[in-house]
Design a protein around this motif. Structure first.
Motif, PDB file in Angstrom:
ATOM      1  N   ALA A  51       0.835  -1.209   0.000  1.00 10.81           N
ATOM      2  CA  ALA A  51       0.000   0.000   0.000  1.00 10.81           C
ATOM      3  C   ALA A  51       0.867   1.255   0.000  1.00 10.81           C
ATOM      4  O   ALA A  51       0.550   2.223  -0.691  1.00 10.81           O
ATOM      5  N   GLN A  52       1.958   1.239   0.738  1.00 14.83           N
ATOM      6  CA  GLN A  52       2.843   2.403   0.796  1.00 14.83           C
ATOM      7  C   GLN A  52       3.491   2.679  -0.557  1.00 14.83           C
ATOM      8  O   GLN A  52       3.767   3.825  -0.897  1.00 14.83           O
ATOM      9  N   SER A  53       3.670   1.643  -1.369  1.00 11.93           N
ATOM     10  CA  SER A  53       4.314   1.842  -2.675  1.00 11.93           C
ATOM     11  C   SER A  53       3.444   2.663  -3.626  1.00 11.93           C
ATOM     12  O   SER A  53       3.936   3.180  -4.626  1.00 11.93           O
ATOM     13  N   PHE A  54       2.166   2.806  -3.335  1.00 14.13           N
ATOM     14  CA  PHE A  54       1.262   3.592  -4.177  1.00 14.13           C
ATOM     15  C   PHE A  54       1.184   5.059  -3.746  1.00 14.13           C
ATOM     16  O   PHE A  54       0.469   5.841  -4.362  1.00 14.13           O
ATOM     17  N   ALA A  55       1.890   5.439  -2.678  1.00 13.98           N
ATOM     18  CA  ALA A  55       1.789   6.787  -2.121  1.00 13.98           C
ATOM     19  C   ALA A  55       2.138   7.840  -3.165  1.00 13.98           C
ATOM     20  O   ALA A  55       3.056   7.667  -3.970  1.00 13.98           O
ATOM     21  N   ARG A  56       1.392   8.925  -3.147  1.00 15.42           N
ATOM     22  CA  ARG A  56       1.584  10.073  -4.039  1.00 15.42           C
ATOM     23  C   ARG A  56       1.347  11.335  -3.234  1.00 15.42           C
ATOM     24  O   ARG A  56       0.667  11.294  -2.212  1.00 15.42           O
ATOM     25  N   PRO A  57       1.834  12.451  -3.725  1.00 16.46           N
ATOM     26  CA  PRO A  57       1.623  13.699  -2.981  1.00 16.46           C
ATOM     27  C   PRO A  57       0.244  14.318  -3.208  1.00 16.46           C
ATOM     28  O   PRO A  57       0.112  15.503  -3.432  1.00 16.46           O
ATOM     29  N   VAL A  58      -0.796  13.498  -3.171  1.00 11.96           N
ATOM     30  CA  VAL A  58      -2.160  13.995  -3.282  1.00 11.96           C
ATOM     31  C   VAL A  58      -2.592  14.421  -1.889  1.00 11.96           C
ATOM     32  O   VAL A  58      -2.461  13.652  -0.943  1.00 11.96           O
ATOM     33  N   CYS A  59      -3.071  15.641  -1.762  1.00 11.40           N
ATOM     34  CA  CYS A  59      -3.503  16.170  -0.451  1.00 11.40           C
ATOM     35  C   CYS A  59      -2.360  16.060   0.550  1.00 11.40           C
ATOM     36  O   CYS A  59      -2.499  15.479   1.623  1.00 11.40           O
ATOM     37  N   ASP A  60      -1.222  16.566   0.174  1.00 11.59           N
ATOM     38  CA  ASP A  60       0.013  16.467   0.942  1.00 11.59           C
ATOM     39  C   ASP A  60       0.379  14.989   1.082  1.00 11.59           C
ATOM     40  O   ASP A  60       0.469  14.289   0.100  1.00 11.59           O
ATOM     41  N   THR A  61       0.534  14.518   2.285  1.00 10.01           N
ATOM     42  CA  THR A  61       0.913  13.114   2.487  1.00 10.01           C
ATOM     43  C   THR A  61      -0.173  12.367   3.235  1.00 10.01           C
ATOM     44  O   THR A  61       0.108  11.448   3.998  1.00 10.01           O
ATOM     45  N   SER A  62      -1.405  12.724   3.005  1.00 14.28           N
ATOM     46  CA  SER A  62      -2.517  12.146   3.764  1.00 14.28           C
ATOM     47  C   SER A  62      -2.689  10.657   3.496  1.00 14.28           C
ATOM     48  O   SER A  62      -3.017   9.890   4.396  1.00 14.28           O
ATOM     49  N   TYR A  63      -2.503  10.243   2.257  1.00 15.55           N
ATOM     50  CA  TYR A  63      -2.618   8.812   1.939  1.00 15.55           C
ATOM     51  C   TYR A  63      -1.588   8.033   2.744  1.00 15.55           C
ATOM     52  O   TYR A  63      -1.894   7.033   3.383  1.00 15.55           O
TER      53      TYR A  63
END
Length: 137
Positions: free
Chosen positions: A117-129
């Motif tokens: 799941a962490q590998s999909f992280a993107r800077p959408v809405c800062d780092t909320s994901y």
């Protein structure tokens, strides 16, 4: 005798349909597969239908839509892209972006595990994901 028989016949003609309807109604409501709890016995007319249903907030609709996409096999990266597009299209959703992205992060952990799941992280809405992933992992 015919006068008495005719009188009995007329009485039965009036009473018999009422008895049949009532007994049939009672028979249907008392079958074992019918849920006879008080909440089920109330009719629709017991509800206050004069009060219109509250419309769901746009952010709630978007959150459910995106979580549904994630459950149906969309990758978290694609769902985050959809979130970013919706926020760009409707700036009023920006204040809810953080909460939606965190919910997506938590759902991604449930679906993929914390590392994937962490590998999909993107800077959408800062780092909320990523915050949502970290809170579950």
């Amino acid at each position: 005798m015919t006068h008495t028989a005719r009188r009995i016949g007329r009485s039965l003609a009036l009473v018999l349909p009422v008895v049949l309807v009532l007994s049939g109604t009672l028979a249907v409501t008392m079958v074992p597969w019918a849920d006879n709890t008080p909440s089920q016995i109330l009719t629709a007319s017991a509800e206050d239908v004069s009060v219109p249903a509250k419309p769901r907030a746009a952010q709630d609709v978007l959150r459910e839509k995106l979580l549904s996409e994630l459950r149906q096999g969309e990758t978290p990266g694609d769902v985050l892209t959809h979130l970013q597009r919706e926020v760009d299209r409707r700036p009023s959703l920006a204040e809810h972006c953080v909460g939606i992205a965190r919910a997506l992060g938590r759902a991604a952990v449930d679906a993929y595990g914390p590392t994937k799941a962490q590998s999909f992280a993107r800077p959408v809405c800062d780092t909320s994901y990523a915050t949502g992933v970290a809170s579950m992992g």
